[in-house]
Design a protein around this motif. Structure first.
Motif, PDB file in Angstrom:
ATOM      1  N   THR A 246       0.757  -1.139   0.199  1.00  0.00           N
ATOM      2  CA  THR A 246       0.182  -0.327  -0.128  1.00  0.00           C
ATOM      3  C   THR A 246       0.881   1.140   0.084  1.00  0.00           C
ATOM      4  O   THR A 246       0.568   2.405   0.381  1.00  0.00           O
ATOM      5  N   GLU A 247       2.124   1.194  -0.632  1.00  0.00           N
ATOM      6  CA  GLU A 247       2.962   2.150  -0.427  1.00  0.00           C
ATOM      7  C   GLU A 247       2.470   3.622  -0.832  1.00  0.00           C
ATOM      8  O   GLU A 247       2.968   4.627  -0.666  1.00  0.00           O
ATOM      9  N   GLN A 248       1.487   3.591  -2.029  1.00  0.00           N
ATOM     10  CA  GLN A 248       1.062   4.795  -2.645  1.00  0.00           C
ATOM     11  C   GLN A 248      -0.230   5.064  -2.315  1.00  0.00           C
ATOM     12  O   GLN A 248      -1.061   5.873  -3.126  1.00  0.00           O
ATOM     13  N   ARG A 249      -0.668   4.367  -1.389  1.00  0.00           N
ATOM     14  CA  ARG A 249      -2.087   4.517  -0.848  1.00  0.00           C
ATOM     15  C   ARG A 249      -2.291   4.848   0.691  1.00  0.00           C
ATOM     16  O   ARG A 249      -1.609   4.541   1.303  1.00  0.00           O
ATOM     17  N   ASN A 250      -3.213   5.837   0.693  1.00  0.00           N
ATOM     18  CA  ASN A 250      -3.429   6.183   2.236  1.00  0.00           C
ATOM     19  C   ASN A 250      -4.417   5.235   2.736  1.00  0.00           C
ATOM     20  O   ASN A 250      -5.585   5.331   2.819  1.00  0.00           O
ATOM     21  N   VAL A 251      -3.945   3.890   3.155  1.00  0.00           N
ATOM     22  CA  VAL A 251      -4.795   2.842   3.708  1.00  0.00           C
ATOM     23  C   VAL A 251      -4.225   2.512   5.278  1.00  0.00           C
ATOM     24  O   VAL A 251      -2.932   2.368   5.526  1.00  0.00           O
ATOM     25  N   THR A 252      -5.000   2.385   6.060  1.00  0.00           N
ATOM     26  CA  THR A 252      -5.052   2.054   7.473  1.00  0.00           C
ATOM     27  C   THR A 252      -4.991   0.417   7.668  1.00  0.00           C
ATOM     28  O   THR A 252      -5.913  -0.172   7.384  1.00  0.00           O
ATOM     29  N   GLY A 253      -3.829  -0.272   8.348  1.00  0.00           N
ATOM     30  CA  GLY A 253      -3.899  -1.379   8.558  1.00  0.00           C
ATOM     31  C   GLY A 253      -4.649  -1.991   9.695  1.00  0.00           C
ATOM     32  O   GLY A 253      -5.324  -0.874  10.551  1.00  0.00           O
ATOM     33  N   PRO A 254      -4.884  -3.071   9.815  1.00  0.00           N
ATOM     34  CA  PRO A 254      -5.501  -3.544  11.194  1.00  0.00           C
ATOM     35  C   PRO A 254      -4.831  -2.873  12.495  1.00  0.00           C
ATOM     36  O   PRO A 254      -3.646  -2.868  12.552  1.00  0.00           O
ATOM     37  N   ILE A 255      -5.773  -2.743  13.516  1.00  0.00           N
ATOM     38  CA  ILE A 255      -4.926  -2.011  14.680  1.00  0.00           C
ATOM     39  C   ILE A 255      -4.682  -3.095  15.621  1.00  0.00           C
ATOM     40  O   ILE A 255      -4.941  -4.240  15.908  1.00  0.00           O
ATOM     41  N   VAL A 256      -3.426  -2.862  16.156  1.00  0.00           N
ATOM     42  CA  VAL A 256      -2.864  -3.838  17.332  1.00  0.00           C
ATOM     43  C   VAL A 256      -2.451  -2.972  18.203  1.00  0.00           C
ATOM     44  O   VAL A 256      -2.181  -1.851  18.264  1.00  0.00           O
TER      45      VAL A 256
ATOM     46  N   CYS B 189       5.307  -3.731  13.168  1.00  0.00           N
ATOM     47  CA  CYS B 189       3.805  -3.066  12.750  1.00  0.00           C
ATOM     48  C   CYS B 189       4.143  -2.592  11.476  1.00  0.00           C
ATOM     49  O   CYS B 189       3.320  -2.673  10.566  1.00  0.00           O
ATOM     50  N   ARG B 190       5.343  -1.782  11.049  1.00  0.00           N
ATOM     51  CA  ARG B 190       5.367  -1.148  10.023  1.00  0.00           C
ATOM     52  C   ARG B 190       5.551  -2.085   8.734  1.00  0.00           C
ATOM     53  O   ARG B 190       4.999  -1.919   7.592  1.00  0.00           O
ATOM     54  N   ARG B 191       6.660  -3.144   8.969  1.00  0.00           N
ATOM     55  CA  ARG B 191       6.730  -4.112   8.024  1.00  0.00           C
ATOM     56  C   ARG B 191       5.397  -4.916   7.587  1.00  0.00           C
ATOM     57  O   ARG B 191       5.191  -5.313   6.467  1.00  0.00           O
ATOM     58  N   HIS B 192       4.490  -5.227   8.519  1.00  0.00           N
ATOM     59  CA  HIS B 192       3.446  -5.986   8.151  1.00  0.00           C
ATOM     60  C   HIS B 192       2.177  -4.941   8.247  1.00  0.00           C
ATOM     61  O   HIS B 192       1.037  -5.813   8.044  1.00  0.00           O
ATOM     62  N   GLU B 193       2.380  -3.782   7.927  1.00  0.00           N
ATOM     63  CA  GLU B 193       1.033  -2.832   7.728  1.00  0.00           C
ATOM     64  C   GLU B 193       0.165  -2.796   8.449  1.00  0.00           C
ATOM     65  O   GLU B 193      -1.229  -2.899   8.390  1.00  0.00           O
ATOM     66  N   LEU B 194       0.601  -2.834   9.957  1.00  0.00           N
ATOM     67  CA  LEU B 194      -0.487  -3.028  11.181  1.00  0.00           C
ATOM     68  C   LEU B 194      -0.444  -1.544  11.779  1.00  0.00           C
ATOM     69  O   LEU B 194       0.539  -0.850  11.830  1.00  0.00           O
ATOM     70  N   THR B 195      -1.476  -0.993  12.099  1.00  0.00           N
ATOM     71  CA  THR B 195      -1.594   0.295  12.988  1.00  0.00           C
ATOM     72  C   THR B 195      -1.510   0.059  14.273  1.00  0.00           C
ATOM     73  O   THR B 195      -2.352  -0.534  14.928  1.00  0.00           O
ATOM     74  N   LEU B 196      -0.394   0.536  15.028  1.00  0.00           N
ATOM     75  CA  LEU B 196      -0.114   0.245  16.319  1.00  0.00           C
ATOM     76  C   LEU B 196      -0.952   1.365  17.120  1.00  0.00           C
ATOM     77  O   LEU B 196      -0.695   2.727  17.152  1.00  0.00           O
TER      78      LEU B 196
END
Length: 130
Positions: free
Chosen positions: A5-15, A40-47
């Motif tokens: 999602t490098e060029q999209r404004n997408v929020t990953g699952p919250i952890v 979290c950054r590597r797995h596109e998770l929102t901390l």
């Protein structure tokens, strides 16, 4: 590895993150916190936050995290290693309480699941969680 999602404004699952910092130096504390952030950054998770247990005698941070899990229903909780769940005497209870709350247990680095363990959650650095 490039993010999907490098060029999209997408929020990953919250952890949430959890650190057991009993007798840990400030530099070790910073390194462990960075480990969770990087995972979290590597797995596109929102901390959503990191809870820290600093005293072996109380579990206030863990109870507070369970309250946050119940209120927000995040995807899971990130631990740097299985030892951050606490001593063996309480780690099994904590695993059960997190699973009962519907949270995945995500380990940055950890042991492979035993044959008796439930289904594995998200792989972390080539190993599955237990």
């Amino acid at each position: 590895m490039e993010l999907l999602t490098e060029q999209r404004n997408v929020t990953g699952p919250i952890v949430f993150g959890f650190l057991r910092l009993v007798g840990v130096s400030a530099s070790r504390h910073q390194a462990l916190a960075k480990t969770i952030t990087d995972y979290c950054r590597r797995h596109e998770l929102t901390l959503g936050g990191v809870y820290m247990e600093r005293c072996a005698a109380t579990s206030g941070a863990f109870v507070g995290m369970l309250d946050a899990v119940a209120a927000t229903r995040p995807y899971g909780v990130v631990f740097p290693a299985p030892s951050h769940l606490g001593p063996r005497a309480i780690a099994a209870d904590r695993r059960q309480r997190l699973r009962a709350a519907g949270a995945e247990i995500l380990l940055v680095r950890g042991a492979r699941p035993s044959p008796n363990s439930g289904p594995a959650s998200m792989p972390a650095s080539g190993s599955a969680t237990s």
